[in-house]
Design a protein around this motif. Structure first.
Motif: not given
Ligand SMILES: [Mg+2]
Ligand SMILES: Nc1ncnc2c1ncn2[C@@H]1O[C@H](COP(=O)(O)OP(=O)(O)O)[C@@H](O)[C@H]1O
Lengths: 244, 294
Positions: B152-153, B81, B43
């Motif tokens: 991000d994820e 994220q 991140s």
């Molecule tokens: Mg992360």
């Protein structure tokens, strides 16, 4: 930017807290106060209704400008919406300018509502030119409060912004004489009141409805606060959006 | 041209070195996974790439420009994220607003369809489930038709079915020659959805290649079956196998090439194979293997 302003307005209009406390509350208080004053007859009808119209209009505009800035803005920062905007082509200055313009627009309903109720139910009558001047002055005059709200929203997280906004709003309203006339306060509180933007702002209105020109001192005080709080808002915004 | 170039990028928070001299380039048009355990620095790297935070050292370029310029030109879209939406606005209003910020956005209905939001278009964001909000955030990321999409994820709050649909949508978007970088801590996810995997651990690149190469390097897959009383002799000589364990009547073969191992198991032995199961490399094992000090 027009689109951004539109969504900002839309979301506040759908926010119950805004509609109840900012739009409805001041006008309800206004009617209530007018009835109390009318019951006490001695204070003299039309003049009191006009005086209270300014007080409650000022209170509504003040609460609109602080309520639609501090907490929503602090929330957006914490919830990551600001970052969502920062990764689009939207420039940083546009985000804060949009907030300011939206706040100005969001203060209109409560101000207009109090004026209309005063005109139609309380028999307040002014020359058209004076209405226009009053409305314009009381509208533009909220700039210091909008700046204060934005500064608070930029500086603290939402759970601190909430009480800070409340204290700021009620503090300014009460100390500035929007709820109880400044003349009825003890001397030291009067001195404090005269230095506050909430007093100078409302005093412009009180003078306008009683047929006088706004005192220069009120205009200067309001302007000085607008500049000081505006600078604070810009500084706080820069700090909040700086790449760490 | 490279879509992304990190040159000796580092970033510390106080005395925590989150990113430690990262060097990587991603060519335009590739779909690349940034794979690493929690705390690896994914991140932090992504937020630097988006210009949200500043590197402590080194340089980042997107399409040959500093990140802020690429972002200002509308070349980048991203799903961070975490991040909430404005609860009072509807899905359609949110998507339409964000697409309006870009110079050459996608068509509104096309975005809603791609993100599987057509039926939810009129719903307020505050009334969406976690997985639905993720889809809206994906829609916001692709709305401007950015050349570079960063995720991000992205599947964190999704169930299995939504995940599959999500990755299909991502592949659709990437198919137009666009560049995609996504972070994940699931090896399977990286494997199935990217054409290159960059493994990061402790803020550094520890492996970089195709998913198959990474898996092989990480000790590969596990082939399991019920052995019962039969002899395990010779299993370690099967193609691809690096280790054999037998516990409670179950044999586990670690292999870099599960196809070859399974074929040889049936054709090259006389064992009776029951309950055959295949598992991808265990991520913890993989990271231990990849990040072990030499
Ligand atoms: Mg992360
Ligand atoms: N804002 C922050 N302040 C302090 N430490 C941070 C901050 N953000 C991340 N870190 C630390 O930096 C390291 C990398 O974090 P991160 O980039 O979020 O990893 P990942 O996304 O791979 O899980 C972790 O050790 C994390 O605790």
């Amino acid at each position: 930017m027009p689109n951004h302003i539109r969504v900002e307005i839309l979301r506040m209009l759908r926010n119950k807290r805004y509609v109840i406390f900012v739009v409805a509350f001041p006008v309800v208080l206004y009617v209530l106060f007018c009835n109390i004053v009318a019951g006490q007859a001695s204070s003299g009808g039309g003049g009191a209704a006009a005086y209270l119209m300014v007080s409650m209009g000022a209170y509504g505009a003040l609460s609109a400008s602080i309520m639609s800035t501090a907490v929503p803005w602090a929330q957006e920062r914490q919830a990551g919406w600001l970052r969502q905007l920062q990764i689009t082509p939207l420039p940083g200055w546009s985000i804060i300018l949009t907030k300011l313009v939206s706040t100005l627009l969001l203060a209109l309903p409560s101000l207009a509502l109090v004026f209309v109720v005063a005109m139609t139910t309380q028999g307040v009558s002014l020359a058209p030119g004076r209405w226009a001047l009053l409305f314009l002055g009381m509208w533009i005059g909220i700039l210091p409060f909008a700046a204060l709200g934005l500064a608070v929203g930029s500086l603290v997280p939402p759970d601190t912004a909430q009480p800070a906004a409340m204290i700021g709003m009620f503090g300014l309203a009460i100390l500035g004489g929007l709820w109880f006339p400044v003349d009825t306060m003890p001397a030291t509180m009067q001195t404090i009141a005269h230095a506050l933007p909430s007093f100078s702002y409302a005093d412009i209105g009180w003078n306008l409805v009683s047929g006088q020109a706004p005192p220069l001192q009120d205009v200067v005080t309001t302007l000085v606060w607008a500049v000081v709080l505006g600078a604070a808002a810009v500084f706080a915004y820069r700090r909040a959006t700086a790449r760490a | 041209m490279n879509a992304i170039a990190f040159t000796d990028v580092s970033r510390s928070y106080g005395n925590v070195l989150a990113v430690d001299g990262l060097n990587l380039t991603v060519e335009t048009g590739r779909t690349v996974a940034l794979l690493g355990p929690n705390g690896a620095g994914k991140s932090t790297s992504i937020n630097m790439l988006l210009g949200l935070i500043r590197p402590s050292g080194g340089r980042i370029e997107l399409f040959g420009r500093p990140p802020e310029q690429a972002v200002a030109r509308g070349e980048v879209g991203a799903m961070l994220q975490d991040g909430e939406l404005i609860p009072e606005l509807t899905v359609r209003e949110l998507v339409d607003f964000v697409r309006g910020l870009y110079p050459e956005p996608l068509d509104l209905d096309a975005i809603l369809q791609m993100a599987d939001l057509t039926d939810l278009a009129g719903r307020r964001a505050g009334k969406l489930s976690g997985g639905q909000s993720q889809r809206v955030r994906f829609a916001l990321a692709v709305a401007g038709a950015p050349r570079l999409l960063v995720l991000d994820e992205p599947t964190a709050a999704m169930d299995v079915e939504s995940r599959q649909r999500f990755w299909a949508a991502m592949r659709d978007y990437a198919a137009g020659g666009r560049t995609v970088l996504f972070a994940t801590h699931y090896l399977e996810e990286a494997d199935e959805n990217s054409d290159r995997v960059i493994v990061v651990a402790r803020g550094r690149v520890v492996a970089d290649g195709t998913a198959a190469q990474i898996k092989a390097k990480a000790g590969g897959h596990a082939v399991r079956f019920t052995l019962d009383g039969q002899s395990a002799a010779g299993l370690d000589a099967l193609p691809g196998v690096s280790a054999v364990e037998v516990t409670g009547g179950t044999a586990t073969l670690r292999t870099a090439d599960p196809d070859a191992t399974v074929a040889a198991l049936y054709r090259g032995t006389s064992l009776e194979i029951r309950d055959l199961r295949l598992a991808g490399a265990d991520l913890e094992d993989a990271f231990l293997a990849l990040t072990r000090e030499p």
